[in-house]
Design a protein around this motif. Structure first.
Motif, mmCIF file in Angstrom:
data_model
loop_
_atom_site.group_PDB
_atom_site.id
_atom_site.type_symbol
_atom_site.label_atom_id
_atom_site.label_comp_id
_atom_site.label_asym_id
_atom_site.label_seq_id
_atom_site.Cartn_x
_atom_site.Cartn_y
_atom_site.Cartn_z
ATOM 1 N N GLY A 152 67.905 -48.265 -7.079
ATOM 2 C CA GLY A 152 66.493 -48.337 -6.704
ATOM 3 C C GLY A 152 65.696 -49.300 -7.546
ATOM 4 N N LEU A 153 65.918 -49.270 -8.853
ATOM 5 C CA LEU A 153 65.129 -50.116 -9.739
ATOM 6 C C LEU A 153 65.390 -51.604 -9.511
ATOM 7 C CD1 LEU A 153 63.141 -50.470 -12.027
ATOM 8 C CD2 LEU A 153 65.017 -50.090 -13.649
ATOM 9 N N PRO A 154 66.637 -52.091 -9.548
ATOM 10 C CA PRO A 154 66.843 -53.527 -9.322
ATOM 11 C C PRO A 154 66.396 -53.981 -7.931
ATOM 12 C CG PRO A 154 68.955 -52.375 -9.432
ATOM 13 C CD PRO A 154 67.916 -51.421 -9.912
ATOM 14 N N LEU A 155 66.546 -53.112 -6.927
ATOM 15 C CA LEU A 155 66.056 -53.473 -5.590
ATOM 16 C C LEU A 155 64.544 -53.607 -5.587
ATOM 17 C CD1 LEU A 155 68.284 -51.249 -3.271
ATOM 18 C CD2 LEU A 155 68.207 -53.755 -3.305
ATOM 19 N N SER A 156 63.856 -52.701 -6.269
ATOM 20 C CA SER A 156 62.390 -52.761 -6.337
ATOM 21 C C SER A 156 61.922 -54.038 -7.018
ATOM 22 C CB SER A 156 61.849 -51.536 -7.091
ATOM 23 O OG SER A 156 62.164 -50.339 -6.433
ATOM 24 N N LEU A 157 62.597 -54.414 -8.101
ATOM 25 C CA LEU A 157 62.165 -55.571 -8.876
ATOM 26 C C LEU A 157 62.481 -56.893 -8.186
ATOM 27 C CD1 LEU A 157 63.047 -54.558 -12.549
ATOM 28 C CD2 LEU A 157 61.027 -54.014 -11.192
ATOM 29 N N THR A 158 63.579 -56.949 -7.452
ATOM 30 C CA THR A 158 63.981 -58.222 -6.852
ATOM 31 C C THR A 158 63.504 -58.394 -5.411
ATOM 32 O OG1 THR A 158 66.121 -57.281 -6.230
ATOM 33 C CG2 THR A 158 66.002 -58.451 -8.338
ATOM 34 N N LYS A 159 63.413 -57.288 -4.672
ATOM 35 C CA LYS A 159 63.006 -57.378 -3.273
ATOM 36 C C LYS A 159 61.577 -56.920 -3.027
ATOM 37 C CE LYS A 159 67.595 -57.025 -1.158
ATOM 38 N NZ LYS A 159 67.495 -58.321 -0.465
ATOM 39 N N GLY A 160 61.009 -56.171 -3.974
ATOM 40 C CA GLY A 160 59.662 -55.647 -3.805
ATOM 41 C C GLY A 160 59.698 -54.154 -3.552
ATOM 42 N N TRP A 161 58.662 -53.455 -4.000
ATOM 43 C CA TRP A 161 58.636 -51.995 -3.922
ATOM 44 C C TRP A 161 58.686 -51.479 -2.488
ATOM 45 C CZ3 TRP A 161 55.078 -54.267 -7.528
ATOM 46 C CH2 TRP A 161 55.362 -54.004 -8.876
ATOM 47 N N ALA A 162 58.162 -52.251 -1.546
ATOM 48 C CA ALA A 162 58.063 -51.777 -0.163
ATOM 49 C C ALA A 162 59.243 -52.194 0.707
ATOM 50 C CB ALA A 162 56.767 -52.272 0.470
ATOM 51 N N GLY A 168 59.983 -43.598 -7.725
ATOM 52 C CA GLY A 168 60.362 -44.735 -6.898
ATOM 53 C C GLY A 168 59.840 -44.604 -5.483
ATOM 54 N N LEU A 169 59.898 -43.390 -4.920
ATOM 55 C CA LEU A 169 59.366 -43.167 -3.576
ATOM 56 C C LEU A 169 57.856 -43.308 -3.567
ATOM 57 C CD1 LEU A 169 61.572 -40.181 -2.377
ATOM 58 C CD2 LEU A 169 61.458 -42.467 -1.346
ATOM 59 N N HIS A 204 57.706 -45.301 -26.048
ATOM 60 C CA HIS A 204 57.852 -45.459 -24.605
ATOM 61 C C HIS A 204 58.504 -46.776 -24.193
ATOM 62 C CE1 HIS A 204 54.384 -42.449 -24.654
ATOM 63 N NE2 HIS A 204 55.421 -41.816 -24.150
ATOM 64 N N CYS A 205 59.123 -47.473 -25.135
ATOM 65 C CA CYS A 205 59.821 -48.707 -24.783
ATOM 66 C C CYS A 205 61.017 -48.420 -23.872
ATOM 67 C CB CYS A 205 60.265 -49.459 -26.040
ATOM 68 S SG CYS A 205 61.403 -48.530 -27.108
ATOM 69 N N ALA A 206 61.534 -47.187 -23.923
ATOM 70 C CA ALA A 206 62.668 -46.822 -23.066
ATOM 71 C C ALA A 206 62.291 -46.812 -21.595
ATOM 72 C CB ALA A 206 63.199 -45.451 -23.470
ATOM 73 N N HIS A 207 60.997 -46.756 -21.293
ATOM 74 C CA HIS A 207 60.557 -46.766 -19.896
ATOM 75 C C HIS A 207 60.937 -48.066 -19.199
ATOM 76 C CE1 HIS A 207 57.500 -43.310 -19.643
ATOM 77 N NE2 HIS A 207 58.263 -43.109 -20.697
ATOM 78 N N ILE A 208 61.091 -49.134 -19.960
ATOM 79 C CA ILE A 208 61.428 -50.418 -19.354
ATOM 80 C C ILE A 208 62.773 -50.325 -18.646
ATOM 81 C CG2 ILE A 208 61.946 -52.839 -19.829
ATOM 82 C CD1 ILE A 208 59.945 -52.664 -22.162
ATOM 83 N N ALA A 209 63.732 -49.673 -19.286
ATOM 84 C CA ALA A 209 65.051 -49.532 -18.667
ATOM 85 C C ALA A 209 65.021 -48.554 -17.503
ATOM 86 C CB ALA A 209 66.062 -49.068 -19.721
ATOM 87 N N LEU A 210 64.155 -47.538 -17.584
ATOM 88 C CA LEU A 210 64.122 -46.494 -16.563
ATOM 89 C C LEU A 210 63.277 -46.868 -15.360
ATOM 90 C CD1 LEU A 210 65.137 -43.639 -15.963
ATOM 91 C CD2 LEU A 210 63.092 -42.744 -17.101
ATOM 92 N N TYR A 211 62.137 -47.535 -15.614
ATOM 93 C CA TYR A 211 61.195 -47.843 -14.541
ATOM 94 C C TYR A 211 61.003 -49.346 -14.295
ATOM 95 C CZ TYR A 211 59.985 -42.949 -15.349
ATOM 96 O OH TYR A 211 60.039 -41.589 -15.513
ATOM 97 N N GLY A 212 61.498 -50.169 -15.210
ATOM 98 C CA GLY A 212 61.392 -51.608 -15.016
ATOM 99 C C GLY A 212 60.125 -52.236 -15.524
ATOM 100 N N HIS A 213 59.268 -51.440 -16.187
ATOM 101 C CA HIS A 213 58.010 -51.982 -16.678
ATOM 102 C C HIS A 213 57.578 -51.222 -17.926
ATOM 103 C CE1 HIS A 213 56.694 -48.685 -13.885
ATOM 104 N NE2 HIS A 213 56.039 -48.346 -14.987
ATOM 105 N N ARG A 230 63.680 -64.086 -10.369
ATOM 106 C CA ARG A 230 63.854 -63.629 -8.982
ATOM 107 C C ARG A 230 63.057 -62.358 -8.688
ATOM 108 N NH1 ARG A 230 70.318 -64.807 -7.758
ATOM 109 N NH2 ARG A 230 70.283 -66.987 -8.466
ATOM 110 N N PHE A 231 61.809 -62.328 -9.163
ATOM 111 C CA PHE A 231 60.913 -61.232 -8.852
ATOM 112 C C PHE A 231 60.167 -61.584 -7.574
ATOM 113 C CE2 PHE A 231 60.544 -60.662 -13.716
ATOM 114 C CZ PHE A 231 61.682 -59.869 -13.746
#
Length: 260
Positions: A2-12, A42-43, A112-121, A199-200
């Motif tokens: 879910g995360l890499p798809l959101s970042l590369t293709k867009g959340w929607a 993610g949803l 909260h730096c670990a959020h980057i790996a979990l949520y991408g931001h 590739r964002f």
């Protein structure tokens, strides 16, 4: 996925809903699991960027309920951030500001730096980004610019490319308020370059739109309009989730009609 798809293709992007929906089904089979929160988050982002605001708000409230039960500052930060962003999209700017400030109160850049790996931001960057947006709408342009530059500085410190691209586009966006075309273009060009390199898709598309606006207000209307159309066409082609609007309504003269 879910995360890499959101970042590369867009959340929607449709693929994003598919993988997060499947993840939620698996969470339901397992029962009480910490994976439910990032799945639901993610949803939430998918529904928000599809402009399904009521559905997104329901998901955001579920996130807040989960976070309150967990008594963990990380989920509380993300939940308040999500509700604030959702309320902003619904035009409830005062309430949105309250939730964004509540989220920021939980933020610790080291914890909260670990959020980057979990949520991408970086969640602090997100809170500051949209706090700046809301401040601009509520009539505080100086505070908006100060806050958005804090967001950009924090993003650079986090070394998270997606957060930096996000903040660069938001800085340009906030510069729209005082119609500072050159300043807006400088920031968005950097954002487009980074988004293209990484590739964002979402920020590349959004950046092209902002680039068009910046060119248009600098007396390059033809090129500006062409870029805006290019951005919208790319959005429709990729489904990248460009479901946001100009935070500063255009001033209408006596002969201008209200947009539909």
């Amino acid at each position: 996925m879910g995360l890499p798809l959101s970042l590369t293709k867009g959340w929607a992007a449709p693929e994003v809903e598919q993988v997060y929906s499947r993840a939620r089904e698996l969470c339901a089979q397992i029962g009480d699991t910490p994976q439910l929160f990032p799945t639901l988050n993610g949803l939430f982002a998918f529904y928000l960027m599809r402009a399904e605001y009521k559905t997104a708000l329901e998901a955001a409230k579920q996130l807040l309920s989960l976070a309150q039960r967990a008594e963990n500052s990380g989920p509380l930060l993300e939940a308040h951030d999500g509700i604030g962003l959702n309320l902003m999209m619904l035009g409830e700017f005062v309430s949105a500001r309250e939730h964004l400030e509540a989220g920021m109160a939980f933020y610790d850049p080291h914890h909260h730096c670990a959020h980057i790996a979990l949520y991408g931001h970086d969640p602090g960057v997100v809170c500051l980004n949209y706090s700046a947006y809301v401040l601009g709408i509520l009539g505080y342009p100086d505070q908006a610019l100060e806050t958005i530059h804090q967001a950009l500085s924090l993003a650079r410190q986090s070394s998270c490319p997606f957060s930096v691209a996000w903040a660069l586009n938001m800085v340009s966006w906030v510069h729209q308020g005082p119609r500072e075309g050159q300043a807006a273009q400088e920031q968005v060009e950097a954002g487009i370059a980074l988004s293209t390199e990484q590739r964002f898709a979402y920020w590349s598309v959004w950046g092209t739109l902002l680039r068009g606006w910046a060119r248009a207000v600098q007396e390059q209307a033809g090129e500006g309009v062409a870029l805006i159309r290019q951005s919208l066409a790319a959005h429709l082609a990729t489904g990248s989730g460009l479901a946001q609007s100009n935070p500063y309504p255009a001033r209408r003269g006596p002969r201008e009609s209200r947009p539909g």
